[in-house]
Every structure is written in C-alpha cells, then in structure tokens.
Design a protein around this motif. Structure first.
Motif, PDB file in Angstrom:
ATOM      1  N   ASP A  39      25.498  24.282  50.488  1.00  0.00           N
ATOM      2  CA  ASP A  39      26.561  24.254  49.573  1.00  0.00           C
ATOM      3  C   ASP A  39      27.355  23.080  50.276  1.00  0.00           C
ATOM      4  O   ASP A  39      28.276  22.606  49.383  1.00  0.00           O
ATOM      5  CB  ASP A  39      27.393  25.549  49.536  1.00  0.00           C
ATOM      6  CG  ASP A  39      26.751  26.570  48.652  1.00  0.00           C
ATOM      7  OD1 ASP A  39      26.052  26.163  47.853  1.00  0.00           O
ATOM      8  OD2 ASP A  39      26.977  27.800  48.710  1.00  0.00           O
ATOM      9  N   TYR A  79      20.006  30.410  43.313  1.00  0.00           N
ATOM     10  CA  TYR A  79      20.551  30.539  41.933  1.00  0.00           C
ATOM     11  C   TYR A  79      19.598  29.428  41.013  1.00  0.00           C
ATOM     12  O   TYR A  79      20.227  29.713  39.726  1.00  0.00           O
ATOM     13  CB  TYR A  79      21.784  29.582  42.258  1.00  0.00           C
ATOM     14  CG  TYR A  79      22.955  30.327  42.717  1.00  0.00           C
ATOM     15  CD1 TYR A  79      23.558  31.491  42.450  1.00  0.00           C
ATOM     16  CD2 TYR A  79      23.175  29.932  44.203  1.00  0.00           C
ATOM     17  CE1 TYR A  79      24.531  32.290  43.226  1.00  0.00           C
ATOM     18  CE2 TYR A  79      24.023  30.607  45.103  1.00  0.00           C
ATOM     19  CZ  TYR A  79      24.576  31.799  44.655  1.00  0.00           C
ATOM     20  OH  TYR A  79      25.403  32.441  45.358  1.00  0.00           O
ATOM     21  N   GLN A  80      18.631  28.962  41.445  1.00  0.00           N
ATOM     22  CA  GLN A  80      18.053  28.152  40.452  1.00  0.00           C
ATOM     23  C   GLN A  80      16.365  27.834  41.090  1.00  0.00           C
ATOM     24  O   GLN A  80      16.273  27.350  41.935  1.00  0.00           O
ATOM     25  CB  GLN A  80      18.598  26.735  40.308  1.00  0.00           C
ATOM     26  CG  GLN A  80      17.876  25.684  39.338  1.00  0.00           C
ATOM     27  CD  GLN A  80      17.351  26.090  37.978  1.00  0.00           C
ATOM     28  OE1 GLN A  80      16.350  26.861  37.798  1.00  0.00           O
ATOM     29  NE2 GLN A  80      18.251  25.904  37.166  1.00  0.00           N
ATOM     30  N   ASP A 148      23.589  19.397  44.866  1.00  0.00           N
ATOM     31  CA  ASP A 148      23.979  19.283  43.430  1.00  0.00           C
ATOM     32  C   ASP A 148      23.750  17.963  42.693  1.00  0.00           C
ATOM     33  O   ASP A 148      23.592  16.852  43.401  1.00  0.00           O
ATOM     34  CB  ASP A 148      25.734  18.927  43.549  1.00  0.00           C
ATOM     35  CG  ASP A 148      26.134  20.447  44.095  1.00  0.00           C
ATOM     36  OD1 ASP A 148      26.259  21.426  43.345  1.00  0.00           O
ATOM     37  OD2 ASP A 148      26.797  20.525  45.346  1.00  0.00           O
ATOM     38  N   PRO A 150      23.879  16.100  39.257  1.00  0.00           N
ATOM     39  CA  PRO A 150      24.630  15.894  37.965  1.00  0.00           C
ATOM     40  C   PRO A 150      23.561  15.810  36.956  1.00  0.00           C
ATOM     41  O   PRO A 150      22.546  15.576  36.862  1.00  0.00           O
ATOM     42  CB  PRO A 150      25.579  14.636  38.127  1.00  0.00           C
ATOM     43  CG  PRO A 150      25.397  14.289  39.764  1.00  0.00           C
ATOM     44  CD  PRO A 150      24.105  14.778  40.230  1.00  0.00           C
ATOM     45  N   PRO A 253      23.658  20.460  34.790  1.00  0.00           N
ATOM     46  CA  PRO A 253      23.649  19.933  36.246  1.00  0.00           C
ATOM     47  C   PRO A 253      22.678  21.115  37.037  1.00  0.00           C
ATOM     48  O   PRO A 253      22.552  22.234  36.462  1.00  0.00           O
ATOM     49  CB  PRO A 253      24.969  20.112  36.637  1.00  0.00           C
ATOM     50  CG  PRO A 253      25.545  21.104  35.731  1.00  0.00           C
ATOM     51  CD  PRO A 253      24.915  20.904  34.441  1.00  0.00           C
ATOM     52  N   LEU A 254      22.247  20.775  38.173  1.00  0.00           N
ATOM     53  CA  LEU A 254      21.717  21.683  39.129  1.00  0.00           C
ATOM     54  C   LEU A 254      22.612  22.070  40.194  1.00  0.00           C
ATOM     55  O   LEU A 254      23.152  21.129  40.772  1.00  0.00           O
ATOM     56  CB  LEU A 254      20.354  21.300  39.609  1.00  0.00           C
ATOM     57  CG  LEU A 254      19.326  20.900  38.651  1.00  0.00           C
ATOM     58  CD1 LEU A 254      18.004  20.083  39.391  1.00  0.00           C
ATOM     59  CD2 LEU A 254      18.957  22.006  37.714  1.00  0.00           C
ATOM     60  N   GLY A 255      22.799  23.292  40.560  1.00  0.00           N
ATOM     61  CA  GLY A 255      23.673  23.608  41.772  1.00  0.00           C
ATOM     62  C   GLY A 255      22.871  23.464  43.063  1.00  0.00           C
ATOM     63  O   GLY A 255      21.539  23.377  43.263  1.00  0.00           O
ATOM     64  N   ALA A 256      23.774  23.158  44.000  1.00  0.00           N
ATOM     65  CA  ALA A 256      23.074  23.167  45.635  1.00  0.00           C
ATOM     66  C   ALA A 256      22.154  24.505  45.867  1.00  0.00           C
ATOM     67  O   ALA A 256      22.596  25.278  45.387  1.00  0.00           O
ATOM     68  CB  ALA A 256      24.265  23.077  46.524  1.00  0.00           C
ATOM     69  N   ALA A 258      19.441  24.280  44.690  1.00  0.00           N
ATOM     70  CA  ALA A 258      18.117  24.471  43.372  1.00  0.00           C
ATOM     71  C   ALA A 258      16.871  24.210  43.888  1.00  0.00           C
ATOM     72  O   ALA A 258      16.750  23.254  44.714  1.00  0.00           O
ATOM     73  CB  ALA A 258      18.508  23.553  42.145  1.00  0.00           C
TER      74      ALA A 258
ATOM     75  N   ARG B  10      32.721  27.360  45.049  1.00  0.00           N
ATOM     76  CA  ARG B  10      31.447  27.689  44.066  1.00  0.00           C
ATOM     77  C   ARG B  10      31.382  29.043  43.577  1.00  0.00           C
ATOM     78  O   ARG B  10      31.023  29.059  42.498  1.00  0.00           O
ATOM     79  CB  ARG B  10      30.450  27.515  45.235  1.00  0.00           C
ATOM     80  CG  ARG B  10      30.287  26.219  45.322  1.00  0.00           C
ATOM     81  CD  ARG B  10      28.831  25.745  46.253  1.00  0.00           C
ATOM     82  NE  ARG B  10      28.686  24.457  46.700  1.00  0.00           N
ATOM     83  CZ  ARG B  10      28.015  23.757  46.029  1.00  0.00           C
ATOM     84  NH1 ARG B  10      27.661  23.860  44.708  1.00  0.00           N
ATOM     85  NH2 ARG B  10      28.270  22.394  46.587  1.00  0.00           N
ATOM     86  N   ALA B  78      25.018  32.633  39.520  1.00  0.00           N
ATOM     87  CA  ALA B  78      24.329  33.885  39.455  1.00  0.00           C
ATOM     88  C   ALA B  78      23.006  33.796  39.837  1.00  0.00           C
ATOM     89  O   ALA B  78      22.393  32.688  39.672  1.00  0.00           O
ATOM     90  CB  ALA B  78      24.582  34.727  38.158  1.00  0.00           C
ATOM     91  N   TYR B  79      22.198  35.038  40.651  1.00  0.00           N
ATOM     92  CA  TYR B  79      20.882  34.740  40.806  1.00  0.00           C
ATOM     93  C   TYR B  79      19.815  35.137  39.775  1.00  0.00           C
ATOM     94  O   TYR B  79      18.756  34.850  39.789  1.00  0.00           O
ATOM     95  CB  TYR B  79      20.713  35.725  42.186  1.00  0.00           C
ATOM     96  CG  TYR B  79      21.603  35.128  43.269  1.00  0.00           C
ATOM     97  CD1 TYR B  79      21.154  34.339  44.140  1.00  0.00           C
ATOM     98  CD2 TYR B  79      22.794  35.894  43.522  1.00  0.00           C
ATOM     99  CE1 TYR B  79      21.951  33.910  45.114  1.00  0.00           C
ATOM    100  CE2 TYR B  79      23.482  35.605  44.697  1.00  0.00           C
ATOM    101  CZ  TYR B  79      23.251  34.382  45.417  1.00  0.00           C
ATOM    102  OH  TYR B  79      23.879  34.063  46.565  1.00  0.00           O
ATOM    103  N   SER B 117      20.863  29.723  35.937  1.00  0.00           N
ATOM    104  CA  SER B 117      21.874  30.450  36.335  1.00  0.00           C
ATOM    105  C   SER B 117      22.793  30.077  37.456  1.00  0.00           C
ATOM    106  O   SER B 117      23.837  30.451  37.870  1.00  0.00           O
ATOM    107  CB  SER B 117      21.687  32.086  36.847  1.00  0.00           C
ATOM    108  OG  SER B 117      20.686  31.727  37.700  1.00  0.00           O
ATOM    109  N   ASP B 118      22.786  28.563  37.669  1.00  0.00           N
ATOM    110  CA  ASP B 118      23.177  28.119  38.956  1.00  0.00           C
ATOM    111  C   ASP B 118      24.397  27.177  38.329  1.00  0.00           C
ATOM    112  O   ASP B 118      25.176  26.720  39.087  1.00  0.00           O
ATOM    113  CB  ASP B 118      22.289  27.069  39.616  1.00  0.00           C
ATOM    114  CG  ASP B 118      21.458  25.838  38.760  1.00  0.00           C
ATOM    115  OD1 ASP B 118      21.437  26.334  37.549  1.00  0.00           O
ATOM    116  OD2 ASP B 118      21.101  24.901  38.945  1.00  0.00           O
ATOM    117  N   TYR B 335      29.217  14.083  27.091  1.00  0.00           N
ATOM    118  CA  TYR B 335      28.788  13.879  28.305  1.00  0.00           C
ATOM    119  C   TYR B 335      28.758  12.337  28.868  1.00  0.00           C
ATOM    120  O   TYR B 335      27.841  11.742  28.308  1.00  0.00           O
ATOM    121  CB  TYR B 335      27.716  14.630  28.840  1.00  0.00           C
ATOM    122  CG  TYR B 335      27.391  14.573  30.195  1.00  0.00           C
ATOM    123  CD1 TYR B 335      28.379  15.190  31.257  1.00  0.00           C
ATOM    124  CD2 TYR B 335      26.315  14.046  30.580  1.00  0.00           C
ATOM    125  CE1 TYR B 335      28.106  14.797  32.462  1.00  0.00           C
ATOM    126  CE2 TYR B 335      25.932  13.878  32.050  1.00  0.00           C
ATOM    127  CZ  TYR B 335      26.794  14.420  33.029  1.00  0.00           C
ATOM    128  OH  TYR B 335      26.645  14.294  34.300  1.00  0.00           O
TER     129      TYR B 335
END
Lengths: 337, 337
Positions: A39, A79-80, A148, A150, A253-256, A258, B10, B78-79, B117-118, B335
């Motif tokens: 994160d 999360y991903q 992260d 984008p 986007p992909l979260g940290a 992923a 987050r 979420a997971y 879910s990320d 975007y």
C-alpha cells in the motif's frame, strides 16, 4: 529481496527471507503484513531492502530458520488476482484437441480471467476439494504483484509497476469447466482457491533471467515425486508481464497488491509421446496439456487427473541451481465439511 | 443498522448513519473500517448496534450531517466480488434477442461471474471510461456482504452468513462483451470498476421486505433524471441470496467481507413498448434490457448506450417512501490519462 508471510491472522505476519532461503527475520516492527507494505511500497521498500542486506550478511539479530511449511501465501488474501493465458501454445493445444482453430486475435489480445482472491491456500498446505470427479488439475505459472496501476497504462509504462514475483499453482477443476464455459460467465466454480510460492521476490533476485518482463528459467513441476514439467517460462510467452498488466488495467485501475498471472507455462514441442520428460521432452505444467497431446496423437487422453493423496511440487532454480521462490509442495485431499 | 465509509485512506473511515440518513457519527475509536469490522463481525456488531440505537435517539454526541457525496463505496476495496444473474428473465431476453434458447440448467444452476474488487467507485463519483464506443451501460442490482463462508455451505446454511446488504451499479461495457465472451475466459475487460450504494444495511433495516433471502421492494432506476426502471427485486428472482452465496462457495470458502450480487433486477412483462415506464410498464434496470426488447419487437435496438455526461440514479425506498441505502447517483465522464 525475498518476502514471505508466516501464518497468523488473516493477512499473515511479514518476514524477510535470506537469499539462500535458510533464515528469516520478523519485520512486524516496521510493517505488519505484505499488503500494508504494498500500500506504501516506495516508503517501505528501501527500509526492507536495508534489513535484507543485513540479514544476508548475518548482521541482523533475531534471525530464525526459515520453514516454508509455516507460511501462508505471501498475500494470504488479495484485492485482485487476474490470470492471463500468455503461453498461446497451451491454448493452441486446447483448441487442436477439440478440432478448433486459434483465432488470429489471440496473438494480439491477451486471454485473461478474473480470479477469486479472498482465500488463497498456503504453499505447503493441503488442497481440500469436494470430489475427484471434478477433474482436479494443477497449473504451474509465474505471477507478478504490482503497485497502483492507473487505468489505461500502456505496456511501455506497465513494467515499472511490477514490484514482486511469485510462482503459482492455479488449481483447476477440468470436469467443471465445460458447463461453466457454456454459461458464458467465465470459469467461476471451476477455479477454486489458488496457491502461491512461499516467497515473493523483487525482480533483481532473478538477475539476468529477468529480461523483457519475462522470467527466462525453467519451471520445475514434479507430480508424485516424478519430473513432470521443465518448460522455460521465458520461451513461447506471447505476452510479457508488462503487456499482461497493461491489459488488466485496460478499463479500470489496479490497486496496490494486484496479482497478475502468466497462465500455464507451455513450450512448443512435438505433439506426441516424445514431449514427456521420460522420453526426452520438456513435459508439461498441467495435466490437461499432456491429455490434450494424447488426444491429438492417439484419439483420447490416458493420463488421469489428480486423485486424493496426489502431490504436486512447483519450483524455479537459477543457473546456480538455487531455489528462488521456495517450492509449492502440496497434496490434494478430500474435503469434509 | 446502517454503515458507510467516508473517503480517506484505502479502506475509508467507518461511520454509522442514522436510519433516516440525516446524521452520522465516526466510530473509528471502536473499529477503523468496515473490512476490519467484518473480519470480526460477531465481536463488533453488538457494539455498533448499541451505538446505532443511541445515534437514532439523538443521544450520541459528535453526530454530523450525513453527506453521501463524501462517501466511498462501503467497502472501497474488497477481497471477493462475485456477481450472479439471478433474474433469469434478463437472460431469457438476452438469448431471445439473438434467437437462442435458454438451457433448462439455467433454472437450477446459477450463472455467476467473478468480478474485480480492488478499485470500487464511490456512489456519487464520476465513472471515468476511455471510450463511448465501448457501449457503456449501468446495471441496477442488490448485493449482500457475508462473513466467513466455509466451502460447501448449503443454501439452507448460507442465509445465516448474510450480514449486510447494498445496492450496486455493475457498470458494463456492452461493446466489449462479445469479443471477451468469444475468448471463453469471462467478461474481464467488459466489467470495469463497480459502484455500491452509500450505505450498507443489516437485514433488519428491510423489515418485512426481507423474506426468503430476497428484497421485496422495487429498485428505482432513473436515467438522466427520468424514471427508467421500477422492477421489484423480490419478483422473478430465480435464485435467492442464500442460494447465490452457497453457489459462490461451492468449490472454495468465501472470506469475511465477500460481496455476492444478484445480477440486473428484471421482471417479466410484455416484450414490447408497453414495458417502458412512460407507457405504464415497470421499465428496466439496464439499457441492454430495453435494447433487447426493442430488438425482439422491432428487429433492432433504438435506445443508445450511455454517453459522457449521462447520469444514472439507483435507489430503493421502503413502504413509507424512506430511502434505505441512500442513492447511487453519478455520471459517466471521459477518462483522461
């Protein structure tokens, strides 16, 4: 740098593991778990690297013997988890075994499925499943973990977001795939919980084997203590990891943290019995692949899927024969509710 | 009990929201965010309920005006996000519009896809997307959040694992679905980040409308400030939420905080122009559905998908016309990377 998560709590307890996988040290005083580190990776990574250097030179107090059996997956939940199918040779065999063509687009537009990420299995833990009739299979793969990313990140930009690498056992239920795919909603129930290697590593741990966002080393897959696959993860990979990450981030986007996977590692080789390791071939990273080859050259598959008690071991070694990620080493067992 | 997450960090900052959605109070001193609360729900839920009673009677100091625009989705990440397609009427229309039959198995075996879910979008935030040509659509749905659900949990057992409910905008890119489905790997890039209602509620907030693990109330969907859908979420739901949760847990456990969705709410009605609200019908919870009905009765769709600047509003009101979850209320924007 090598990182692992000891079992304990939903997110594990982060430890640093020495380059030779022999010792480890708790880093909970710095950051409690790998997700929290990811994160804020630019903050934690230099501090973890500094500790890692001290661990490797034996300067760090508190080190203990590293035991992969005490580990959860590096991210026990994430999360991903998006898994590609970057070795199109595997897809060609799937299609050829059922007499279908591979569309030309499969070489330009990656195949990728959305995996479930709330319940990963530990690298040496049993895989509990409800029925042998589900057609239980392993899939040996490589995966990356990103920070992260984008939305709309190009393949040229995506490589810089790759922070860690792992091995994967993408457990698959071949008997449930046809009815799931017929619904048109993806693999869902045919992809149960996945498994990751004991250790996640920064790309520099791969030294020269990390080139062009591919891992140029054989993936060692053993089935019931016999060599089963030695396919080179750097060969025949149609889409590199930067391209896979870019594809995963095409519309969101992909979260940290992923995780993006390669799909079953698969190399081109003769589509006959000579593909097996005991016949001088490089073998297979999943049972489905040998069954497809058997179907193509003999009309039907003869290698059975996994039974309860069957074991799979997935590992990768560098040019000095040193294990990089530790080994996924586990058996399938009957699930009793 | 009503819970929401203020933007910040987050995982957001957990707040309790009064039953009338007018006031709220920080509960960070008890538990920082909703995921942490769900990780130990049996511990936190009674304490949160006690505070909620005090909030509703005005006994609690520190209350402030509730503003849904300050909220992220209740779980900003979420997971697990698994989305069903429980209103088979919707699937029947999809198939009928392309001249195909609905297999009998679709009435026994739920359709469900694995969502990402990320990176959920906030309930009043813009939906940024890269191209109008992607065929941008909303899908109005209901979803539940569970605690830990063991693998193999039956539908009879699954209901007790439902802890919270939300509304959903399952944003869909209709123009990207055909090529994704042709690959056989699921929707992947055609399902960008989803959106959830400002507030997640415990089932008791639904009073008598929560029956048989279904929500027996109309889902109010407005498109560009005009009534678009008023389908009853309790009608024509082939699989209830207990059955959907059980299906999601067929081959793996679900981790605490797993989100399981209903799919687009859809009621049976005449397959012609009378289905529209302005013609006395109950309308639609997504644009795709009116386009399928148009295709069936006139040969081609005439309602366009969303353009930049188009707004969707999704809400549910009880018999006293009180909003239960607050409203998802947002526009699609271009975007820019």
């Amino acid at each position: 740098m090598k990182l692992a998560s000891l079992k304990g709590g939903r997110d594990g307890q982060l430890i640093l593991v020495s380059r030779d996988l022999k010792s480890a040290v708790h880093v909970g005083q710095l950051v409690p778990n790998l997700q929290t580190a990811l994160d804020d990776w630019s903050h934690y990574e230099p501090q973890l690297q500094a500790l890692y250097q001290q661990l490797n030179t034996g300067e760090l107090s508190g080190a203990f013997a590293f035991d992969p059996r005490a580990c959860s997956s590096p991210l026990p939940r994430a999360y991903q988890w998006a898994d590609g199918s970057a070795y199109v040779n595997h897809v060609e065999l799937v299609r050829r075994a059922r007499g279908a063509e591979v569309p030309e687009s499969f070489y330009q537009d990656p195949l990728m499925y959305q995996g479930g990420s709330d319940s990963f299995i530990g690298p040496c833990d049993d895989i509990p499943l409800g029925s042998e009739a589900w057609g239980i299979d392993f899939e040996g793969e490589v995966a990356v973990i990103t920070d992260d990313v984008p939305m709309g990140t190009t393949a040229q930009q995506a490589g810089q977001h790759i922070k860690l690498l792992m091995l994967v056992n993408d457990v698959s239920l071949r008997g449930l795939i046809p009815s799931e795919l017929q619904k048109g909603f993806g693999f869902f129930v045919s992809k149960p919980s996945s498994v990751f290697s004991p250790v996640a590593v920064t790309p520099d741990e791969l030294e020269d084997a990390w080139q062009d966002y591919k891992v140029h080393l054989p993936l060692k897959v053993d089935f019931n203590n016999e060599p089963f696959g030695r396919a080179d993860a750097g060969k025949d990979m149609t889409f590199d990891f930067a391209e896979l990450v870019s594809h995963a981030a095409k519309t969101r986007p992909l979260g940290a943290g992923a995780i993006v996977g390669s799909g079953t590692v698969s190399n081109k080789q003769p589509v006959n019995a000579e593909s097996a390791i005991h016949n001088g071939g490089i073998g297979y990273s999943c049972i489905a692949e040998v069954r497809m080859i058997e179907t193509i050259y003999s009309g039907k598959p003869s290698t059975p899927f996994m039974r309860y008690g069957d074991r799979v071991r997935i590992e990768m070694r560098n040019a000095r024969n040193e294990s990089i990620f530790g080994a996924i080493d586990q058996q399938v067992v009957s699930y009793c509710e």
